[in-house]
Design a protein around this motif. Structure first.
Motif, PDB file in Angstrom:
ATOM      1  N   MET A  40      -8.253  -4.738  -6.639  1.00 27.48           N
ATOM      2  CA  MET A  40      -6.834  -4.404  -6.447  1.00 27.48           C
ATOM      3  C   MET A  40      -5.949  -5.609  -6.762  1.00 27.48           C
ATOM      4  O   MET A  40      -4.892  -5.470  -7.387  1.00 27.48           O
ATOM      5  CB  MET A  40      -6.593  -3.912  -5.020  1.00 27.48           C
ATOM      6  N   ASN A  41      -6.395  -6.805  -6.358  1.00 29.70           N
ATOM      7  CA  ASN A  41      -5.602  -8.000  -6.695  1.00 29.70           C
ATOM      8  C   ASN A  41      -5.584  -8.226  -8.203  1.00 29.70           C
ATOM      9  O   ASN A  41      -4.579  -8.670  -8.770  1.00 29.70           O
ATOM     10  CB  ASN A  41      -6.121  -9.220  -5.937  1.00 29.70           C
ATOM     11  N   ALA A  44      -2.984  -6.060  -9.643  1.00 29.25           N
ATOM     12  CA  ALA A  44      -1.641  -6.618  -9.466  1.00 29.25           C
ATOM     13  C   ALA A  44      -1.368  -7.689 -10.531  1.00 29.25           C
ATOM     14  O   ALA A  44      -0.267  -7.766 -11.091  1.00 29.25           O
ATOM     15  CB  ALA A  44      -1.490  -7.195  -8.057  1.00 29.25           C
ATOM     16  N   PHE A  77     -13.349   0.625  -8.621  1.00 26.48           N
ATOM     17  CA  PHE A  77     -12.952   0.783  -7.210  1.00 26.48           C
ATOM     18  C   PHE A  77     -13.581   2.047  -6.623  1.00 26.48           C
ATOM     19  O   PHE A  77     -13.993   2.067  -5.452  1.00 26.48           O
ATOM     20  CB  PHE A  77     -11.420   0.856  -7.128  1.00 26.48           C
ATOM     21  N   THR A 100      -7.464  -2.758   4.522  1.00 26.98           N
ATOM     22  CA  THR A 100      -6.304  -1.923   4.832  1.00 26.98           C
ATOM     23  C   THR A 100      -6.530  -0.504   4.288  1.00 26.98           C
ATOM     24  O   THR A 100      -5.602   0.289   4.232  1.00 26.98           O
ATOM     25  CB  THR A 100      -5.004  -2.514   4.236  1.00 26.98           C
ATOM     26  N   ILE A 105      -8.913   8.231   3.405  1.00 27.49           N
ATOM     27  CA  ILE A 105      -9.694   8.204   2.150  1.00 27.49           C
ATOM     28  C   ILE A 105     -10.990   9.001   2.317  1.00 27.49           C
ATOM     29  O   ILE A 105     -11.379   9.762   1.431  1.00 27.49           O
ATOM     30  CB  ILE A 105     -10.025   6.743   1.753  1.00 27.49           C
TER      31      ILE A 105
HETATM   32  C1  HEC Z   1      -5.899   5.943  -5.718  1.00 25.91           C
HETATM   33  C2  HEC Z   1      -5.416   4.915  -4.827  1.00 25.91           C
HETATM   34  C3  HEC Z   1      -4.913   3.588  -5.333  1.00 25.91           C
HETATM   35  C4  HEC Z   1      -4.290   3.298  -6.525  1.00 25.91           C
HETATM   36  C5  HEC Z   1      -3.973   4.236  -7.691  1.00 25.91           C
HETATM   37  C6  HEC Z   1      -3.950   1.899  -6.478  1.00 25.91           C
HETATM   38  N1  HEC Z   1      -4.360   1.350  -5.282  1.00 25.91           N
HETATM   39 FE1  HEC Z   1      -4.080  -0.584  -4.681  1.00 25.91          FE
HETATM   40  N2  HEC Z   1      -5.070  -0.196  -2.949  1.00 25.91           N
HETATM   41  C7  HEC Z   1      -5.657   1.003  -2.621  1.00 25.91           C
HETATM   42  C8  HEC Z   1      -6.440   0.851  -1.402  1.00 25.91           C
HETATM   43  C9  HEC Z   1      -7.248   1.927  -0.702  1.00 25.91           C
HETATM   44  C10 HEC Z   1      -6.279  -0.490  -0.993  1.00 25.91           C
HETATM   45  C11 HEC Z   1      -6.915  -1.166   0.248  1.00 25.91           C
HETATM   46  C12 HEC Z   1      -8.238  -1.812  -0.162  1.00 25.91           C
HETATM   47  C13 HEC Z   1      -9.007  -2.380   1.023  1.00 25.91           C
HETATM   48  O1  HEC Z   1      -8.406  -3.085   1.876  1.00 25.91           O
HETATM   49  O2  HEC Z   1     -10.216  -2.134   1.112  1.00 25.91           O
HETATM   50  C14 HEC Z   1      -5.390  -1.120  -1.977  1.00 25.91           C
HETATM   51  C15 HEC Z   1      -4.957  -2.422  -1.908  1.00 25.91           C
HETATM   52  C16 HEC Z   1      -4.163  -3.040  -2.862  1.00 25.91           C
HETATM   53  C17 HEC Z   1      -3.714  -4.413  -2.788  1.00 25.91           C
HETATM   54  C18 HEC Z   1      -3.992  -5.374  -1.645  1.00 25.91           C
HETATM   55  C19 HEC Z   1      -5.349  -6.061  -1.935  1.00 25.91           C
HETATM   56  C20 HEC Z   1      -5.858  -6.903  -0.774  1.00 25.91           C
HETATM   57  O3  HEC Z   1      -5.917  -8.152  -0.894  1.00 25.91           O
HETATM   58  O4  HEC Z   1      -6.222  -6.338   0.269  1.00 25.91           O
HETATM   59  C21 HEC Z   1      -2.992  -4.675  -3.944  1.00 25.91           C
HETATM   60  C22 HEC Z   1      -2.318  -5.980  -4.328  1.00 25.91           C
HETATM   61  C23 HEC Z   1      -3.002  -3.460  -4.740  1.00 25.91           C
HETATM   62  N3  HEC Z   1      -3.715  -2.484  -4.036  1.00 25.91           N
HETATM   63  C24 HEC Z   1      -2.402  -3.317  -5.983  1.00 25.91           C
HETATM   64  C25 HEC Z   1      -2.440  -2.146  -6.757  1.00 25.91           C
HETATM   65  C26 HEC Z   1      -1.787  -1.990  -8.050  1.00 25.91           C
HETATM   66  C27 HEC Z   1      -0.960  -3.051  -8.765  1.00 25.91           C
HETATM   67  C28 HEC Z   1      -2.056  -0.721  -8.462  1.00 25.91           C
HETATM   68  C29 HEC Z   1      -1.632  -0.036  -9.721  1.00 25.91           C
HETATM   69  C30 HEC Z   1      -1.823  -0.700 -10.989  1.00 25.91           C
HETATM   70  C31 HEC Z   1      -2.864  -0.082  -7.434  1.00 25.91           C
HETATM   71  N4  HEC Z   1      -3.067  -0.974  -6.415  1.00 25.91           N
HETATM   72  C32 HEC Z   1      -3.302   1.226  -7.494  1.00 25.91           C
HETATM   73  C33 HEC Z   1      -5.536   2.186  -3.301  1.00 25.91           C
HETATM   74  C34 HEC Z   1      -4.957   2.342  -4.559  1.00 25.91           C
END
Ligand code: HEC
Length: 163
Positions: A40-41, A44, A77, A100, A105
Motif C-alpha cells: 500500500m505504501n 502511494a 495485496f 488498520t 474485509i
Molecule cells: C480494495 C481496497 C483498497 C484499495 C483499492 C486501495 N487500498 Fe490502500 N489500503 C487498503 C487496506 C485494507 C489497508 C490497510 C492495510 C493493513 O493495515 O493491513 C490500506 C492501507 C493503505 C495505506 C496505509 C499503509 C500503512 O502503512 O499501513 C496507504 C498509504 C494506502 N493504503 C494507499 C493506497 C493507494 C494510494 C491506493 C490507490 C492507488 C490504495 N491504497 C488502494 C485497501 C485498499
C-alpha cells in the motif's frame, strides 16, 4: 572431540532454532501484514510519481511502467489476507504488529478481492492507454477506488497522533 564451550554453544543454537520454529506461525502472519502494508505504501509512492508525470503535461512512456507496477501491487495485496491477519476482527494480537485492515474485509473476502482486481484492471487500462488523456481517464478511476476502498475497509484511529 568437541570441547565443552563449543558443545554448549551448539546446544544454545539448537534451542534457539526450536524457539524460532515454535513462533513461526505468528511471525509469518506479522510478515504478511508488513508485506501488505508495504504494498500500500508502494501504491502511494506510485501515485505521487504518476501525478508528477501527468502534471508535467506530456505523455511519458514511464506511465506504462507505473501503471503496471500499481496493478501488480493491487493483485499481490489480494493474496496477503489470511484469516489470522484479521487482528481487528478478533484474531490473536501479535506483539509489535499493527494493522488498520477492517474486519469487514473478511465478512466477504471474495467481494473485497474483486475490488482489488477491478482497481488493478483500471491501472492496467491506464498503463496501456495510447495518450495522456486516455491514461488520465483510467487513472482517475484508480484514484477514486483508493479513497472509496479506504472509506469502507480501513480503520484509522483519529486519536493515534495523541497517544
Ligand atoms: C480494495 C481496497 C483498497 C484499495 C483499492 C486501495 N487500498 Fe490502500 N489500503 C487498503 C487496506 C485494507 C489497508 C490497510 C492495510 C493493513 O493495515 O493491513 C490500506 C492501507 C493503505 C495505506 C496505509 C499503509 C500503512 O502503512 O499501513 C496507504 C498509504 C494506502 N493504503 C494507499 C493506497 C493507494 C494510494 C491506493 C490507490 C492507488 C490504495 N491504497 C488502494 C485497501 C485498499
Amino acid at each position: 572431540m568437541l570441547r565443552p564451550p563449543l558443545l554448549s554453544a551448539l546446544v544454545v543454537i539448537c534451542l534457539g532454532t526450536g524457539l524460532v520454529l515454535a513462533e513461526a506461525p505468528n511471525n509469518a502472519v506479522g510478515d504478511t501484514i508488513a508485506a501488505r502494508r508495504g504494498l500500500m505504501n508502494q501504491l502511494a509512492t506510485l501515485q505521487t510519481l504518476v501525478d508528477a508525470r501527468v502534471s508535467s503535461g506530456g505523455y511519458s512512456p514511464e506511465l506504462y511502467d507505473l501503471g503496471q507496477a500499481a496493478a501488480a501491487s493491487l493483485d499481490a495485496f489480494a493474496v496477503l489476507l489470511p484469516p489470522q491477519s484479521n487482528l481487528l476482527g478478533g484474531a490473536p494480537a501479535i506483539e509489535g504488529v499493527d494493522t488498520t485492515a477492517a474486519a469487514a474485509i473478511w465478512d466477504d473476502l471474495p467481494a473485497f478481492r474483486q475490488l482489488l482486481r477491478d482497481t488493478a484492471a483500471h491501472a492496467r487500462a491506464a498503463s496501456e492507454a495510447a495518450d495522456l488523456a486516455g491514461f488520465q481517464a483510467e487513472w482517475d478511476k484508480v484514484a477514486q477506488s483508493c479513497s472509496s476502498c479506504h472509506e469502507s475497509y480501513v480503520v484509522f484511529d483519529p486519536f493515534a497522533a495523541f497517544n
